[in-house]
Design a protein around this motif. Structure first.
Motif, PDB file in Angstrom:
ATOM      1  N   ALA A   1       0.829  -1.208   0.000  1.00 42.54           N
ATOM      2  CA  ALA A   1       0.000   0.000   0.000  1.00 42.54           C
ATOM      3  C   ALA A   1       0.863   1.257   0.000  1.00 42.54           C
ATOM      4  O   ALA A   1       0.565   2.218  -0.705  1.00 42.54           O
ATOM      5  CB  ALA A   1      -0.938  -0.014   1.206  1.00 42.54           C
ATOM      6  N   VAL A   2       1.947   1.254   0.766  1.00 42.40           N
ATOM      7  CA  VAL A   2       2.852   2.405   0.792  1.00 42.40           C
ATOM      8  C   VAL A   2       3.494   2.600  -0.580  1.00 42.40           C
ATOM      9  O   VAL A   2       3.615   3.720  -1.077  1.00 42.40           O
ATOM     10  CB  VAL A   2       3.952   2.228   1.872  1.00 42.40           C
ATOM     11  CG1 VAL A   2       5.036   3.279   1.728  1.00 42.40           C
ATOM     12  CG2 VAL A   2       3.345   2.289   3.271  1.00 42.40           C
ATOM     13  N   MET A   3       3.879   1.501  -1.216  1.00 39.30           N
ATOM     14  CA  MET A   3       4.571   1.563  -2.499  1.00 39.30           C
ATOM     15  C   MET A   3       3.609   1.672  -3.682  1.00 39.30           C
ATOM     16  O   MET A   3       4.043   1.840  -4.814  1.00 39.30           O
ATOM     17  CB  MET A   3       5.462   0.329  -2.671  1.00 39.30           C
ATOM     18  CG  MET A   3       6.608   0.271  -1.673  1.00 39.30           C
ATOM     19  SD  MET A   3       7.591  -1.244  -1.810  1.00 39.30           S
ATOM     20  CE  MET A   3       8.244  -1.083  -3.456  1.00 39.30           C
ATOM     21  N   ASP A   4       2.325   1.517  -3.417  1.00 41.19           N
ATOM     22  CA  ASP A   4       1.297   1.564  -4.456  1.00 41.19           C
ATOM     23  C   ASP A   4       1.551   0.503  -5.535  1.00 41.19           C
ATOM     24  O   ASP A   4       1.665   0.796  -6.724  1.00 41.19           O
ATOM     25  CB  ASP A   4       1.224   2.955  -5.091  1.00 41.19           C
ATOM     26  CG  ASP A   4      -0.046   3.143  -5.916  1.00 41.19           C
ATOM     27  OD1 ASP A   4      -1.050   2.470  -5.622  1.00 41.19           O
ATOM     28  OD2 ASP A   4      -0.016   3.958  -6.860  1.00 41.19           O
ATOM     29  N   CYS A   5       1.683  -0.744  -5.046  1.00 39.29           N
ATOM     30  CA  CYS A   5       1.909  -1.871  -5.958  1.00 39.29           C
ATOM     31  C   CYS A   5       1.260  -3.111  -5.343  1.00 39.29           C
ATOM     32  O   CYS A   5       0.673  -3.042  -4.268  1.00 39.29           O
ATOM     33  CB  CYS A   5       3.406  -2.082  -6.194  1.00 39.29           C
ATOM     34  SG  CYS A   5       4.340  -2.562  -4.730  1.00 39.29           S
ATOM     35  N   SER A   6       1.407  -4.252  -5.994  1.00 38.91           N
ATOM     36  CA  SER A   6       0.828  -5.497  -5.483  1.00 38.91           C
ATOM     37  C   SER A   6       1.746  -6.134  -4.435  1.00 38.91           C
ATOM     38  O   SER A   6       2.943  -5.838  -4.375  1.00 38.91           O
ATOM     39  CB  SER A   6       0.604  -6.477  -6.626  1.00 38.91           C
ATOM     40  OG  SER A   6       1.849  -6.967  -7.092  1.00 38.91           O
ATOM     41  N   VAL A   7       1.182  -7.036  -3.645  1.00 34.70           N
ATOM     42  CA  VAL A   7       1.958  -7.771  -2.654  1.00 34.70           C
ATOM     43  C   VAL A   7       3.031  -8.602  -3.354  1.00 34.70           C
ATOM     44  O   VAL A   7       4.161  -8.705  -2.875  1.00 34.70           O
ATOM     45  CB  VAL A   7       1.032  -8.664  -1.786  1.00 34.70           C
ATOM     46  CG1 VAL A   7       1.841  -9.605  -0.905  1.00 34.70           C
ATOM     47  CG2 VAL A   7       0.118  -7.795  -0.930  1.00 34.70           C
ATOM     48  N   GLY A   8       2.696  -9.182  -4.486  1.00 31.49           N
ATOM     49  CA  GLY A   8       3.670  -9.967  -5.248  1.00 31.49           C
ATOM     50  C   GLY A   8       4.866  -9.131  -5.672  1.00 31.49           C
ATOM     51  O   GLY A   8       6.008  -9.601  -5.645  1.00 31.49           O
TER      52      GLY A   8
END
Length: 151
Positions: A123-130
């Motif tokens: 969420a912080v990086m604005d990407c997926s968990v993968g």
């Protein structure tokens, strides 16, 4: 619940992330700027998009990057108090961390130093968990190479 009650559980992680991303800036100033920004934007928080921790830490990461840009070019003081070996070890890690990509550094800082889960880091990086898992794996491999002890 008041804003103060809502942010209080996350202050430690915010401070750790601020210190990691902007080591030459005043950590408390970065956290205060982050809290002021969060207060002004509190109506934009959407629980469906992430946890309060992730939202607050994304704001903190942004404020820390701004603070770090203001302090570029300053040098950390090297202590002269007999802890040279420990200092050298920390400097090696700092030096190695600086050689990671910005995205890898952010993932490592969030996950290992701020103690976020992979979902919160995503969420912080604005990407997926993968993507976070892949980025952390790449960062660990790079750090392993950079910190390899020879001899």
């Amino acid at each position: 619940m008041t804003f103060e009650d809502w942010v209080r559980p996350h202050l430690g992680a915010m401070a750790r992330l601020a210190a990691r991303l902007a080591p030459h800036a005043d950590r408390d100033d970065v956290v205060q700027e982050s809290l002021a920004r969060a207060w002004l934007k509190r109506h934009q928080y959407d629980a469906a998009r992430g946890t309060p921790a992730a939202w607050l830490l994304a704001i903190t990461a942004d404020q820390a990057r701004k603070a770090a840009r203001r302090f570029r070019g300053t040098r950390a003081e090297i202590p002269d108090d007999g802890v040279a070996a420990e200092w050298d070890a920390r400097m090696d890690v700092r030096r190695a961390m600086r050689q990671l990509t910005g995205r890898q550094r952010l993932a490592v800082d969030c996950y290992y130093f701020a103690g976020l889960s992979t979902a919160e880091t995503a969420a912080v990086m604005d990407c997926s968990v993968g993507t976070v898992k892949s980025t952390l794996s790449d960062a660990r491999l790079r750090l392993r190479d950079l910190l390899a002890v020879t001899g």
